[in-house]
Write a protein that holds these residues in place. Structure first.
Motif, PDB file in Angstrom:
ATOM      1  N   ASP B 138       0.811  -1.219   0.000  1.00  0.00           N
ATOM      2  CA  ASP B 138       0.000   0.000   0.000  1.00  0.00           C
ATOM      3  C   ASP B 138       0.847   1.273   0.000  1.00  0.00           C
ATOM      4  OD1 ASP B 138      -2.448  -1.316   0.015  1.00  0.00           O
ATOM      5  OD2 ASP B 138      -2.307  -1.663   2.180  1.00  0.00           O
ATOM      6  N   SER B 139       2.168   1.114  -0.034  1.00  0.00           N
ATOM      7  CA  SER B 139       3.009   2.316  -0.031  1.00  0.00           C
ATOM      8  C   SER B 139       2.896   3.031  -1.367  1.00  0.00           C
ATOM      9  CB  SER B 139       4.466   1.936   0.245  1.00  0.00           C
ATOM     10  OG  SER B 139       4.989   1.196  -0.842  1.00  0.00           O
ATOM     11  N   ARG B 140       3.146   4.346  -1.331  1.00  0.00           N
ATOM     12  CA  ARG B 140       3.015   5.141  -2.554  1.00  0.00           C
ATOM     13  C   ARG B 140       3.994   4.658  -3.625  1.00  0.00           C
ATOM     14  NH1 ARG B 140       5.169   9.423  -4.722  1.00  0.00           N
ATOM     15  NH2 ARG B 140       6.675   9.658  -3.040  1.00  0.00           N
ATOM     16  N   GLU B 141       5.229   4.362  -3.205  1.00  0.00           N
ATOM     17  CA  GLU B 141       6.248   3.924  -4.167  1.00  0.00           C
ATOM     18  C   GLU B 141       5.825   2.638  -4.869  1.00  0.00           C
ATOM     19  OE1 GLU B 141       6.931   4.884  -1.128  1.00  0.00           O
ATOM     20  OE2 GLU B 141       8.357   6.548  -1.291  1.00  0.00           O
ATOM     21  N   ARG B 142       5.327   1.682  -4.070  1.00  0.00           N
ATOM     22  CA  ARG B 142       4.928   0.392  -4.651  1.00  0.00           C
ATOM     23  C   ARG B 142       3.775   0.595  -5.636  1.00  0.00           C
ATOM     24  NH1 ARG B 142       6.345  -4.669  -6.274  1.00  0.00           N
ATOM     25  NH2 ARG B 142       5.020  -4.128  -8.019  1.00  0.00           N
ATOM     26  N   LYS B 143       2.844   1.477  -5.289  1.00  0.00           N
ATOM     27  CA  LYS B 143       1.701   1.724  -6.192  1.00  0.00           C
ATOM     28  C   LYS B 143       2.167   2.390  -7.483  1.00  0.00           C
ATOM     29  CE  LYS B 143      -2.040   1.960  -2.824  1.00  0.00           C
ATOM     30  NZ  LYS B 143      -2.854   2.855  -2.004  1.00  0.00           N
ATOM     31  N   GLU B 144       3.105   3.337  -7.364  1.00  0.00           N
ATOM     32  CA  GLU B 144       3.635   4.005  -8.567  1.00  0.00           C
ATOM     33  C   GLU B 144       4.331   2.988  -9.461  1.00  0.00           C
ATOM     34  OE1 GLU B 144       3.169   7.079  -9.389  1.00  0.00           O
ATOM     35  OE2 GLU B 144       3.353   8.485  -7.731  1.00  0.00           O
ATOM     36  N   SER B 146       3.898  -0.286  -9.503  1.00  0.00           N
ATOM     37  CA  SER B 146       2.934  -1.260 -10.031  1.00  0.00           C
ATOM     38  C   SER B 146       2.192  -0.712 -11.245  1.00  0.00           C
ATOM     39  CB  SER B 146       1.906  -1.628  -8.951  1.00  0.00           C
ATOM     40  OG  SER B 146       2.539  -2.289  -7.893  1.00  0.00           O
ATOM     41  N   ALA B 147       1.899   0.595 -11.216  1.00  0.00           N
ATOM     42  CA  ALA B 147       1.123   1.191 -12.303  1.00  0.00           C
ATOM     43  C   ALA B 147       1.906   1.184 -13.613  1.00  0.00           C
ATOM     44  CB  ALA B 147       0.733   2.624 -11.930  1.00  0.00           C
ATOM     45  N   ALA B 148       3.230   1.063 -13.527  1.00  0.00           N
ATOM     46  CA  ALA B 148       4.050   1.181 -14.733  1.00  0.00           C
ATOM     47  C   ALA B 148       4.784  -0.101 -15.099  1.00  0.00           C
ATOM     48  CB  ALA B 148       5.065   2.314 -14.532  1.00  0.00           C
ATOM     49  N   ILE B 149       4.619  -1.160 -14.298  1.00  0.00           N
ATOM     50  CA  ILE B 149       5.540  -2.297 -14.393  1.00  0.00           C
ATOM     51  C   ILE B 149       5.205  -3.282 -15.530  1.00  0.00           C
ATOM     52  CG2 ILE B 149       4.372  -3.963 -12.876  1.00  0.00           C
ATOM     53  CD1 ILE B 149       8.095  -3.017 -12.728  1.00  0.00           C
ATOM     54  N   GLU B 150       3.983  -3.247 -16.062  1.00  0.00           N
ATOM     55  CA  GLU B 150       3.572  -4.321 -16.968  1.00  0.00           C
ATOM     56  C   GLU B 150       3.996  -4.131 -18.420  1.00  0.00           C
ATOM     57  OE1 GLU B 150       2.325  -7.096 -16.098  1.00  0.00           O
ATOM     58  OE2 GLU B 150       1.766  -6.715 -14.013  1.00  0.00           O
ATOM     59  N   CYS B 151       5.013  -3.316 -18.666  1.00  0.00           N
ATOM     60  CA  CYS B 151       5.486  -3.095 -20.037  1.00  0.00           C
ATOM     61  C   CYS B 151       5.994  -4.395 -20.647  1.00  0.00           C
ATOM     62  CB  CYS B 151       6.606  -2.055 -20.014  1.00  0.00           C
ATOM     63  SG  CYS B 151       7.415  -1.824 -21.602  1.00  0.00           S
ATOM     64  N   ILE B 152       5.590  -4.659 -21.912  1.00  0.00           N
ATOM     65  CA  ILE B 152       6.057  -5.866 -22.595  1.00  0.00           C
ATOM     66  C   ILE B 152       7.125  -5.548 -23.638  1.00  0.00           C
ATOM     67  CG2 ILE B 152       3.954  -7.196 -22.176  1.00  0.00           C
ATOM     68  CD1 ILE B 152       3.027  -6.471 -25.005  1.00  0.00           C
ATOM     69  N   GLY B 153       7.580  -4.292 -23.680  1.00  0.00           N
ATOM     70  CA  GLY B 153       8.687  -3.948 -24.579  1.00  0.00           C
ATOM     71  C   GLY B 153       8.355  -4.085 -26.046  1.00  0.00           C
ATOM     72  N   CYS B 154       7.127  -3.756 -26.436  1.00  0.00           N
ATOM     73  CA  CYS B 154       6.699  -3.974 -27.825  1.00  0.00           C
ATOM     74  C   CYS B 154       7.167  -2.862 -28.758  1.00  0.00           C
ATOM     75  CB  CYS B 154       5.182  -4.099 -27.896  1.00  0.00           C
ATOM     76  SG  CYS B 154       4.278  -2.632 -27.366  1.00  0.00           S
ATOM     77  N   GLY B 155       7.512  -1.683 -28.195  1.00  0.00           N
ATOM     78  CA  GLY B 155       7.991  -0.583 -29.030  1.00  0.00           C
ATOM     79  C   GLY B 155       6.882   0.271 -29.625  1.00  0.00           C
ATOM     80  N   ILE B 156       5.619  -0.007 -29.260  1.00  0.00           N
ATOM     81  CA  ILE B 156       4.507   0.768 -29.826  1.00  0.00           C
ATOM     82  C   ILE B 156       4.570   2.225 -29.362  1.00  0.00           C
ATOM     83  CG2 ILE B 156       1.997   1.081 -29.623  1.00  0.00           C
ATOM     84  CD1 ILE B 156       1.703  -1.925 -30.017  1.00  0.00           C
ATOM     85  N   CYS B 157       4.907   2.443 -28.090  1.00  0.00           N
ATOM     86  CA  CYS B 157       4.999   3.816 -27.584  1.00  0.00           C
ATOM     87  C   CYS B 157       6.104   4.581 -28.313  1.00  0.00           C
ATOM     88  CB  CYS B 157       5.251   3.818 -26.084  1.00  0.00           C
ATOM     89  SG  CYS B 157       6.736   2.914 -25.580  1.00  0.00           S
ATOM     90  N   ALA B 179      12.643   3.318 -16.090  1.00  0.00           N
ATOM     91  CA  ALA B 179      13.453   4.036 -15.101  1.00  0.00           C
ATOM     92  C   ALA B 179      12.581   4.484 -13.924  1.00  0.00           C
ATOM     93  CB  ALA B 179      14.129   5.238 -15.745  1.00  0.00           C
ATOM     94  N   TRP B 180      11.348   4.901 -14.230  1.00  0.00           N
ATOM     95  CA  TRP B 180      10.426   5.362 -13.188  1.00  0.00           C
ATOM     96  C   TRP B 180      10.091   4.230 -12.205  1.00  0.00           C
ATOM     97  CZ3 TRP B 180       8.854   9.056 -10.376  1.00  0.00           C
ATOM     98  CH2 TRP B 180       7.587   9.085  -9.784  1.00  0.00           C
ATOM     99  N   THR B 181       9.922   3.007 -12.706  1.00  0.00           N
ATOM    100  CA  THR B 181       9.631   1.879 -11.805  1.00  0.00           C
ATOM    101  C   THR B 181      10.820   1.646 -10.865  1.00  0.00           C
ATOM    102  OG1 THR B 181      10.505   0.173 -13.307  1.00  0.00           O
ATOM    103  CG2 THR B 181       8.169   0.737 -13.528  1.00  0.00           C
ATOM    104  N   LEU B 182      12.044   1.860 -11.356  1.00  0.00           N
ATOM    105  CA  LEU B 182      13.230   1.619 -10.526  1.00  0.00           C
ATOM    106  C   LEU B 182      13.433   2.727  -9.502  1.00  0.00           C
ATOM    107  CD1 LEU B 182      15.500   0.322 -13.383  1.00  0.00           C
ATOM    108  CD2 LEU B 182      14.614  -1.011 -11.462  1.00  0.00           C
ATOM    109  N   VAL B 183      13.102   3.965  -9.901  1.00  0.00           N
ATOM    110  CA  VAL B 183      13.198   5.077  -8.949  1.00  0.00           C
ATOM    111  C   VAL B 183      12.247   4.825  -7.769  1.00  0.00           C
ATOM    112  CG1 VAL B 183      12.639   7.529  -8.662  1.00  0.00           C
ATOM    113  CG2 VAL B 183      13.965   6.780 -10.643  1.00  0.00           C
ATOM    114  N   ASN B 184      11.150   4.123  -8.042  1.00  0.00           N
ATOM    115  CA  ASN B 184      10.168   3.830  -6.998  1.00  0.00           C
ATOM    116  C   ASN B 184      10.398   2.482  -6.314  1.00  0.00           C
ATOM    117  OD1 ASN B 184       8.045   6.002  -6.819  1.00  0.00           O
ATOM    118  ND2 ASN B 184       8.164   5.695  -9.025  1.00  0.00           N
ATOM    119  N   ASP B 185      11.458   1.780  -6.716  1.00  0.00           N
ATOM    120  CA  ASP B 185      11.761   0.488  -6.110  1.00  0.00           C
ATOM    121  C   ASP B 185      12.617   0.725  -4.865  1.00  0.00           C
ATOM    122  OD1 ASP B 185      12.603  -2.041  -5.422  1.00  0.00           O
ATOM    123  OD2 ASP B 185      12.689  -2.730  -7.506  1.00  0.00           O
ATOM    124  N   VAL B 186      12.031   0.518  -3.691  1.00  0.00           N
ATOM    125  CA  VAL B 186      12.755   0.839  -2.454  1.00  0.00           C
ATOM    126  C   VAL B 186      13.980  -0.051  -2.268  1.00  0.00           C
ATOM    127  CG1 VAL B 186      10.770   1.792  -1.246  1.00  0.00           C
ATOM    128  CG2 VAL B 186      11.207  -0.670  -1.116  1.00  0.00           C
TER     129      VAL B 186
END
Lengths: 111, 243
Positions: B138-144, B146-157, B179-186
């Motif tokens: 429930d920590s803010r970092e973990r939620k941030e 989690s919201a970004a972690i499911e990238c499959i590296g498809c290159g569409i973005c 990088a954002w997921t790692l900044v939020n990885d405690v």
């Protein structure tokens, strides 16, 4: 170019935007009020000269515009023209100086 | 191949060759629940075996089958023909912003090199050796994260991003999102190192927040939000003198 410079430019652009937002509103409302009220140029000038708040507000406005516009122009030049760091930076600094000079001439005239 | 009652056919134009290519037209039978990948596979198996394209899992996990379909980047294995065909017409191009190898296959090297350049990899700390890290879900970092972690590296973005097309050095939405997921990885030992790597002129501050990445991401992630987060965190780090 260094990350710190980019960061500072980002910060400056956001801060200048925060200054600009209320000033643009004040500018527009004042302008519409003056025009709707049918004030002549001489009447407007006498009011701006009677109160130090107007030169101060517009002085701040010009600083914010010069910073905000120059940083934005630098980004556009770097993305849309062959200009890179140094060229775009030089044009942006020149633009900033031009806005400051023209702006303060105008503020001097209403103060 | 065509089932009874599905006499309709699709007109499909597919890009052939590399940069100096041309569109080749095919007629493909229209099926129920048919995907764009089904169409491409039909062409390759039945009509022209020389067609090159890339796919692996076929179920939206691997991120290898992305192509441009009627002008928009899409994961073709999960894109139904019925949702994108325009009067039975489909035009398929390789992904934008990538060097073209042949037909629908692009060279993804630059895309993954930028993940490396963004230092978008986990930096372990010595403390992790003592046991499992306790991360409060429930920590803010973990939620941030989690919201970004499911990238499959498809290159569409990356293909959808106008900034990449303007500035080829720009790290791109996927690398910055990681990088954002790692900044939020405690557990990560070097959060400021990640921020330093992405705070350059081709990093997070170059983003215009146009949200091409976010509107096209097949996993419904928001790299735009992640990049905005990186801008906030790097500002805070700057004030603390950490950058």
């Amino acid at each position: 170019m260094s990350g710190r410079l980019e960061l500072w430019l980002f910060v400056l652009q956001r801060l200048s935007a925060m200054v600009l937002a209320p000033l643009v509103l004040i500018h527009l409302v004042t302008m519409i009020y003056a025009v709707q009220g049918g004030l002549s140029a001489a009447e407007i000038l006498s009011r701006t000269q009677a109160n130090a708040i107007w030169p101060v507000l517009y002085g701040l406005f010009i600083v914010a515009v010069a910073i905000h516009g120059a940083i934005g122009l630098r980004s556009i030049l770097r993305e849309m023209t062959p200009l890179r760091d140094k060229g775009a930076g030089a044009v942006a600094v020149a633009f900033c100086a031009l806005v400051l000079i023209l702006g303060y001439r105008a503020v001097g005239a209403i103060a | 191949m065509a089932a009874a009652g599905t006499e309709k056919s699709l007109k499909v134009d597919i890009w052939r060759g590399d940069d100096d290519g041309y569109y080749q037209s095919f007629t493909v039978p229209h099926e129920t629940s048919q995907t764009i990948l089904d169409v491409v596979t039909y062409v390759q198996r039945k009509l022209d075996a020389t067609l090159s394209y890339r796919f692996a899992c076929r179920v939206g996990m691997c991120g290898s089958c992305a192509m441009t379909v009627n002008g928009r980047p899409r994961w073709t294995c999960r894109t139904h023909v019925d949702s994108v065909a325009e009067d039975g017409y489909i035009k398929i191009d390789p992904l934008r912003n990538f060097p073209r190898v042949k037909d629908l296959a692009v060279d993804m090297t630059v895309f993954f090199d930028k993940w490396r350049d963004a230092k978008a990899r986990f930096v372990p700390s010595e403390a992790d050796l003592d046991g499992f890290a306790q991360v409060d879900p429930d920590s803010r970092e973990r939620k941030e994260a989690s919201a970004a972690i499911e990238c499959i590296g498809c290159g569409i973005c990356y293909a959808a991003c106008d900034l990449v097309s303007w500035n080829p050095d720009y790290l791109g939405p996927a690398a910055l999102n990681r990088a954002w997921t790692l900044v939020n990885d405690v557990r990560d030992a070097d959060p400021n190192g990640h921020l330093k790597a992405v705070a350059g002129d081709a990093g997070c501050h170059a983003c215009h927040s146009q949200q091409g990445c976010t509107s096209h991401c097949p996993k419904s992630l928001s790299p735009t939000a992640s990049i905005a987060g990186l801008k906030r965190k790097s500002f805070a780090a700057l004030l603390k003198g950490a950058l």
